[in-house]
Design a protein around this motif. Structure first.
Motif, PDB file in Angstrom:
ATOM      1  N   GLU A   1      -0.151  -9.292   5.402  1.00 39.09           N
ATOM      2  CA  GLU A   1      -0.092  -8.500   6.627  1.00 39.09           C
ATOM      3  C   GLU A   1       1.349  -8.105   6.937  1.00 39.09           C
ATOM      4  OE1 GLU A   1      -1.121  -6.391   9.962  1.00 39.09           O
ATOM      5  OE2 GLU A   1      -2.386  -7.143   8.332  1.00 39.09           O
ATOM      6  N   ARG A   2       2.268  -9.035   6.697  1.00 42.42           N
ATOM      7  CA  ARG A   2       3.676  -8.747   6.953  1.00 42.42           C
ATOM      8  C   ARG A   2       4.178  -7.659   6.011  1.00 42.42           C
ATOM      9  NH1 ARG A   2       8.441 -13.354   7.510  1.00 42.42           N
ATOM     10  NH2 ARG A   2      10.020 -11.978   8.433  1.00 42.42           N
ATOM     11  N   LEU A   3       3.804  -7.755   4.730  1.00 40.46           N
ATOM     12  CA  LEU A   3       4.190  -6.722   3.777  1.00 40.46           C
ATOM     13  C   LEU A   3       3.625  -5.358   4.174  1.00 40.46           C
ATOM     14  CD1 LEU A   3       3.845  -8.460   0.272  1.00 40.46           C
ATOM     15  CD2 LEU A   3       5.947  -7.659   1.361  1.00 40.46           C
ATOM     16  N   THR A   4       2.387  -5.358   4.656  1.00 38.78           N
ATOM     17  CA  THR A   4       1.765  -4.101   5.081  1.00 38.78           C
ATOM     18  C   THR A   4       2.489  -3.519   6.278  1.00 38.78           C
ATOM     19  OG1 THR A   4      -0.412  -4.766   4.232  1.00 38.78           O
ATOM     20  CG2 THR A   4      -0.363  -3.038   5.906  1.00 38.78           C
ATOM     21  N   GLN A   5       2.807  -4.360   7.252  1.00 33.86           N
ATOM     22  CA  GLN A   5       3.493  -3.879   8.446  1.00 33.86           C
ATOM     23  C   GLN A   5       4.895  -3.366   8.129  1.00 33.86           C
ATOM     24  OE1 GLN A   5       2.140  -3.366  11.415  1.00 33.86           O
ATOM     25  NE2 GLN A   5       0.202  -4.109  10.546  1.00 33.86           N
ATOM     26  N   ILE A   6       5.604  -4.074   7.245  1.00 32.95           N
ATOM     27  CA  ILE A   6       6.934  -3.613   6.844  1.00 32.95           C
ATOM     28  C   ILE A   6       6.839  -2.250   6.162  1.00 32.95           C
ATOM     29  CG2 ILE A   6       8.859  -4.061   5.258  1.00 32.95           C
ATOM     30  CD1 ILE A   6       8.449  -7.041   5.797  1.00 32.95           C
ATOM     31  N   SER A   7       5.835  -2.100   5.310  1.00 34.25           N
ATOM     32  CA  SER A   7       5.646  -0.835   4.594  1.00 34.25           C
ATOM     33  C   SER A   7       5.289   0.287   5.558  1.00 34.25           C
ATOM     34  CB  SER A   7       4.541  -0.990   3.541  1.00 34.25           C
ATOM     35  OG  SER A   7       4.874  -2.009   2.615  1.00 34.25           O
ATOM     36  N   LEU A   8       4.458  -0.006   6.529  1.00 36.11           N
ATOM     37  CA  LEU A   8       4.115   0.993   7.540  1.00 36.11           C
ATOM     38  C   LEU A   8       5.351   1.409   8.326  1.00 36.11           C
ATOM     39  CD1 LEU A   8       0.734  -0.445   8.889  1.00 36.11           C
ATOM     40  CD2 LEU A   8       1.051   1.721   7.695  1.00 36.11           C
ATOM     41  N   GLY A   9       6.223   0.436   8.613  1.00 41.80           N
ATOM     42  CA  GLY A   9       7.461   0.751   9.313  1.00 41.80           C
ATOM     43  C   GLY A   9       8.353   1.655   8.487  1.00 41.80           C
ATOM     44  N   LYS A  10       8.436   1.381   7.177  1.00 44.23           N
ATOM     45  CA  LYS A  10       9.219   2.239   6.295  1.00 44.23           C
ATOM     46  C   LYS A  10       8.646   3.653   6.261  1.00 44.23           C
ATOM     47  CE  LYS A  10      12.201  -0.790   4.854  1.00 44.23           C
ATOM     48  NZ  LYS A  10      13.650  -0.648   5.209  1.00 44.23           N
ATOM     49  N   GLN A  11       7.330   3.731   6.326  1.00 42.56           N
ATOM     50  CA  GLN A  11       6.675   5.037   6.297  1.00 42.56           C
ATOM     51  C   GLN A  11       7.047   5.861   7.529  1.00 42.56           C
ATOM     52  OE1 GLN A  11       2.513   4.862   5.314  1.00 42.56           O
ATOM     53  NE2 GLN A  11       2.065   6.789   6.365  1.00 42.56           N
ATOM     54  N   GLN A  12       7.145   5.213   8.680  1.00 44.08           N
ATOM     55  CA  GLN A  12       7.498   5.913   9.911  1.00 44.08           C
ATOM     56  C   GLN A  12       8.978   6.320   9.918  1.00 44.08           C
ATOM     57  OE1 GLN A  12       5.286   6.927  12.184  1.00 44.08           O
ATOM     58  NE2 GLN A  12       3.725   6.041  10.834  1.00 44.08           N
ATOM     59  N   THR A  13       9.833   5.392   9.492  1.00 42.84           N
ATOM     60  CA  THR A  13      11.261   5.713   9.494  1.00 42.84           C
ATOM     61  C   THR A  13      11.598   6.769   8.440  1.00 42.84           C
ATOM     62  OG1 THR A  13      11.688   3.860   7.988  1.00 42.84           O
ATOM     63  CG2 THR A  13      11.921   3.440  10.346  1.00 42.84           C
ATOM     64  N   PHE A  14      10.791   6.837   7.392  1.00 41.70           N
ATOM     65  CA  PHE A  14      11.037   7.835   6.366  1.00 41.70           C
ATOM     66  C   PHE A  14      10.991   9.245   6.954  1.00 41.70           C
ATOM     67  CE2 PHE A  14       8.780  10.928   3.688  1.00 41.70           C
ATOM     68  CZ  PHE A  14       9.774  11.210   2.780  1.00 41.70           C
ATOM     69  N   LYS A  15       9.984   9.510   7.777  1.00 45.95           N
ATOM     70  CA  LYS A  15       9.854  10.833   8.367  1.00 45.95           C
ATOM     71  C   LYS A  15      11.092  11.185   9.187  1.00 45.95           C
ATOM     72  CE  LYS A  15       4.801  10.772   8.662  1.00 45.95           C
ATOM     73  NZ  LYS A  15       3.626  10.871   9.560  1.00 45.95           N
ATOM     74  N   ALA A  16      11.576  10.211   9.943  1.00 53.77           N
ATOM     75  CA  ALA A  16      12.768  10.459  10.755  1.00 53.77           C
ATOM     76  C   ALA A  16      13.997  10.666   9.877  1.00 53.77           C
ATOM     77  CB  ALA A  16      12.990   9.289  11.706  1.00 53.77           C
TER      78      ALA A  16
END
Length: 305
Positions: free
Chosen positions: A76-91
């Motif tokens: 779950e932690r790996l998934t959440q970290i990856s989701l965070g990277k996905q959001q920051t990528f757009k920015a």
């Protein structure tokens, strides 16, 4: 088409006798059909063990031993970290577009503090002055990453710690060409190979090839030696990380596998085959001719009677 690529490489080494590494490669793209917006690949000792992409939006194991990690909090932690990277990528992509004043093209961003482009200096200064960000990254590299690396190595020990020595061959195309020392079937890929003369490693006249993967997951490599003088003084040395002994192969002409002489023999074989075929055809023609002449003679005799 608008293409933007974001690449992040994070790595850390354990302090054990055998060095292990943990790396994450993050690749992002923008407005490319049939390609996930973000892909994250985790690698331990050059073996892919983790995958995430923006289509599945889920961290998934890529090795059998990774599936043994049943702690749901870790995944779950790996998934959440990856989701965070996905959001920051757009920015990050939007910032890059503004900094470089480009709406399309190719961008590659490395996570480091050395600014290769003037437009990156502002980001560099931001990172250096952001104490919270520095503390966050320091905690990752000093606490979280080492703990994860130790856990991954423990689970994958039977695979990651195995050592398979290679079979070594001496190869030469002709008697005047370089002698190639070829090793194949070894694991892991952390290996060195070189030529020695009188017990000392040499570099002159030596050409080292890259380590290449085999289809079965093992590796191969070669090192060539040009114009050896006194053959009895040379030996090829293969060193594998984690192995107790080196694989040493002395340079002896009787051990060399070569193609020299195979071509003439092959041509000779072809010539002999052709000649045999021609002889057989001639024999068949003679038999047919004699048969026809015999049949005509018999037929003529019947008409006379």
């Amino acid at each position: 088409m608008k293409i933007f690529i974001f690449l992040l490489l994070l790595g850390i080494h354990s302090a054990a006798a055998v060095i292990h590494s943990l790396k994450y490669f993050i690749t992002g793209s923008s407005q490319i059909q049939n390609l996930p917006e973000l892909v994250i690949v985790g690698v331990v000792d050059e073996v892919q063990m983790f995958h995430y992409d923006s289509n599945t939006m889920k961290a998934e194991p890529k090795q059998d031993w990774m599936e043994k990690i049943t702690d749901p909090e870790h995944w779950e932690r790996l998934t959440q970290i990856s989701l965070g990277k996905q959001q920051t990528f757009k920015a990050d992509i939007e910032i890059l577009k503004q900094r470089f004043n480009q709406t399309e093209g190719l961008f590659i961003l490395f996570n480091g503090l050395t600014a290769a482009k003037q437009q990156a200096v502002f980001t560099k200064h931001q990172w250096e002055n952001n104490r919270a960000f520095i503390n966050y990254m320091f905690n990752y590299f000093s606490q979280i990453f080492p703990d994860w690396l130790k856990m991954y190595v423990d689970y994958g020990r039977s695979s990651l710690m195995r050592t398979d020595l290679p079979s070594v061959s001496l190869l030469q195309k002709t008697s005047s060409s370089a002698v190639s020392c070829h090793a194949t079937g070894f694991y892991p890929s952390r290996a060195e190979m070189f030529w020695r003369k009188d017990g000392e490693e040499i570099h002159e006249g030596v050409t080292k090839g890259e380590i290449l993967p085999n289809n079965d997951g093992t590796f191969q490599m070669s090192v060539d030696l040009s114009a050896p003088e006194d053959w009895t003084k040379y030996e090829c040395v293969f060193q594998l990380s984690g192995a107790k002994e080196d694989v040493v192969t002395r340079l002896e002409k009787t051990k060399i596998r070569t193609n020299e002489g195979s071509s003439p023999a092959g041509v000779g074989g072809v010539v002999v085959g052709v000649l045999v075929g021609i002889i057989i055809i001639i024999i068949i023609i003679i038999i047919i001719t004699v048969g026809v002449m015999w049949w005509r003679r018999l037929n003529k005799g019947e008409k006379t009677h």
